[in-house]
Motif scaffolding. Structure first.
Motif, PDB file in Angstrom:
ATOM      1  N   SER A 185      79.091  90.630 -17.834  1.00  0.00           N
ATOM      2  CA  SER A 185      79.902  90.139 -16.713  1.00  0.00           C
ATOM      3  C   SER A 185      80.781  91.228 -16.132  1.00  0.00           C
ATOM      4  O   SER A 185      80.824  91.435 -14.918  1.00  0.00           O
TER       5      SER A 185
ATOM      6  N   ARG B   2      74.840  83.980  -6.841  1.00  0.00           N
ATOM      7  CA  ARG B   2      75.994  84.812  -7.207  1.00  0.00           C
ATOM      8  C   ARG B   2      76.751  85.259  -5.954  1.00  0.00           C
ATOM      9  O   ARG B   2      77.976  85.326  -5.969  1.00  0.00           O
TER      10      ARG B   2
ATOM     11  N   ASP C  37      68.864  83.652  -7.857  1.00  0.00           N
ATOM     12  CA  ASP C  37      70.023  84.012  -8.677  1.00  0.00           C
ATOM     13  C   ASP C  37      70.988  84.902  -7.899  1.00  0.00           C
ATOM     14  O   ASP C  37      72.209  84.711  -7.940  1.00  0.00           O
TER      15      ASP C  37
ATOM     16  N   THR D  83      68.346  83.279 -17.343  1.00  0.00           N
ATOM     17  CA  THR D  83      69.086  84.490 -17.687  1.00  0.00           C
ATOM     18  C   THR D  83      69.172  85.381 -16.451  1.00  0.00           C
ATOM     19  O   THR D  83      68.158  85.698 -15.839  1.00  0.00           O
ATOM     20  N   SER D  84      70.391  85.781 -16.096  1.00  0.00           N
ATOM     21  CA  SER D  84      70.597  86.567 -14.882  1.00  0.00           C
ATOM     22  C   SER D  84      70.263  88.034 -15.129  1.00  0.00           C
ATOM     23  O   SER D  84      70.696  88.625 -16.121  1.00  0.00           O
TER      24      SER D  84
ATOM     25  N   LEU E 203      77.869  88.782 -23.769  1.00  0.00           N
ATOM     26  CA  LEU E 203      77.898  88.142 -22.449  1.00  0.00           C
ATOM     27  C   LEU E 203      79.005  88.728 -21.572  1.00  0.00           C
ATOM     28  O   LEU E 203      78.806  88.942 -20.373  1.00  0.00           O
TER      29      LEU E 203
ATOM     30  N   VAL F 127      75.074  86.091 -17.876  1.00  0.00           N
ATOM     31  CA  VAL F 127      74.603  84.703 -17.958  1.00  0.00           C
ATOM     32  C   VAL F 127      73.265  84.695 -18.686  1.00  0.00           C
ATOM     33  O   VAL F 127      72.345  85.424 -18.308  1.00  0.00           O
TER      34      VAL F 127
ATOM     35  N   SER G 122      70.531  82.012 -21.239  1.00  0.00           N
ATOM     36  CA  SER G 122      70.230  80.695 -21.794  1.00  0.00           C
ATOM     37  C   SER G 122      69.056  80.818 -22.762  1.00  0.00           C
ATOM     38  O   SER G 122      67.930  81.098 -22.346  1.00  0.00           O
TER      39      SER G 122
END
Length: 333
Positions: free
Chosen positions: A212, A329, A325, A274-275, A208, A280, A282
């Motif tokens: 990022s 952001r 999304d 999910t980005s 993750l 990000v 899930s």
């Protein structure tokens, strides 16, 4: 809205997942209402219909769970569908034409997926190739290898009543006249394991973090190449497991196919939260997203429309979710 977000149950489940669950329930009710109006004598509310849509969700769920790890790193994998078919073709050919033991062939499905995961991971992480190009090349490789291995012939796996047909109990086991959706339990267990790996282990946290801010993670002394490669290996392995569930649902596997499953698996991820820019993810959201995709397909087919309508709706949903999304952001930044 703020009161709902602050609710203890909602906070524990996650607001986005609650919204997705509500969307899924509303979709089901909508199809239950509209289907009899569009197609005479059609009934969408039945246990058999639920079992049917779940069977589609099983192999699609494993594909989506795997690609969630890759997207979490900021990458993409368009090879998962053809890799699934490649594993099913190779192992099925060895089972039916060469007489290999069934259990060996099922393990081979997973090993083929893992091999492609290692290939993608090494090329992206260590060779520095873009994930888009790498996965497209792997997609063509998987199609070609599967076709060459089977001499461009389709492969038919054993039926439920055959000697080697016991593996079909993975998706559904009949008790009398009722079919128990055993595949659902296996998928939920697999999702729980993936959630633990992604959210509770060092490997998951690094995956993750790479999505990022890769450079910050690298400068902190973390071997980003190793953990990024692991994400692709997990993705490939789950694509191999998806091959087992695909052949447990479908008897015949055709060479040169699998592309459409890439898009639907990625759509399930993105829909689940999910980005696409990474960082990000899930697992629970991915699972719900896959169920929504399966529900869309089953509903559209029940109304007598072609599957192409599902592609249109899924495409519009993905565009909307990705746009939302990116806007979210942008506001946070």
């Amino acid at each position: 809205m703020e009161k709902i977000k602050q609710n203890a149950i909602v906070k524990k489940i996650g607001f986005n997942r609650v919204v997705l669950l509500c969307v899924m329930v509303l979709l089901y009710l909508l199809f239950a209402l509209i289907t009899p109006m569009v197609k005479a004598n059609a009934n969408f509310v039945s246990f058999a219909r639920i079992v049917s849509l779940l069977k589609y969700a099983y192999f699609m769920g494993f594909l989506s769970l795997g690609v969630t790890f890759v997207i979490a790193t900021g990458g993409i994998d368009f090879s998962i569908g053809p890799v699934m078919f490649c594993g099913a073709l190779i192992s099925g050919y060895l089972l039916t034409s060469k007489g290999w033991p069934l259990i060996i062939c099922l393990i081979l499905c997973i090993l083929v997926g893992t091999a492609f995961g290692v290939l993608n991971g090494v090329l992206v992480s260590y060779a520095g190739l873009p994930s888009f190009i790498t996965s497209m090349a792997s997609m063509m490789l998987a199609k070609g290898i599967g076709s060459v291995f089977t001499k461009t012939q389709s492969v038919s796996w054993p039926q439920a009543g055959d000697a080697n047909g016991w593996f079909r109990n993975l998706v559904g086991m009949k008790v009398g006249t009722t079919e128990i959706p055993t595949g659902l339990f296996i998928l939920i267990i697999a999702a729980a394991v993936c959630a633990v790996i992604l959210n509770k282990t060092m490997a998951g946290r690094y995956i993750l973090c790479i999505g990022s801010n890769r450079e910050a993670v690298r400068l902190s002394g973390v071997n980003t190449k190793r953990w990024e490669t692991l994400a692709y290996i997990i993705c490939g392995t789950l694509a191999g497991i998806a091959a087992i569930f695909y052949v447990a649902k479908n008897t015949t596997v055709l060479p040169g196919l699998g592309d459409t499953f890439n898009n639907e698996a990625i759509a399930g991820c993105v829909m689940g939260g999910t980005s696409m820019t990474g960082g990000v993810a899930s697992i629970g959201g991915t699972l719900i997203g896959v169920l929504i995709i399966a529900l869309l397909q089953e509903g559209i087919m029940a109304m007598g429309f072609q599957i192409n309508y599902q592609y249109i709706i899924t495409g519009l949903i993905v565009l909307t979710v990705v746009y939302a999304d990116l806007r979210s952001r942008s506001r946070r930044n």
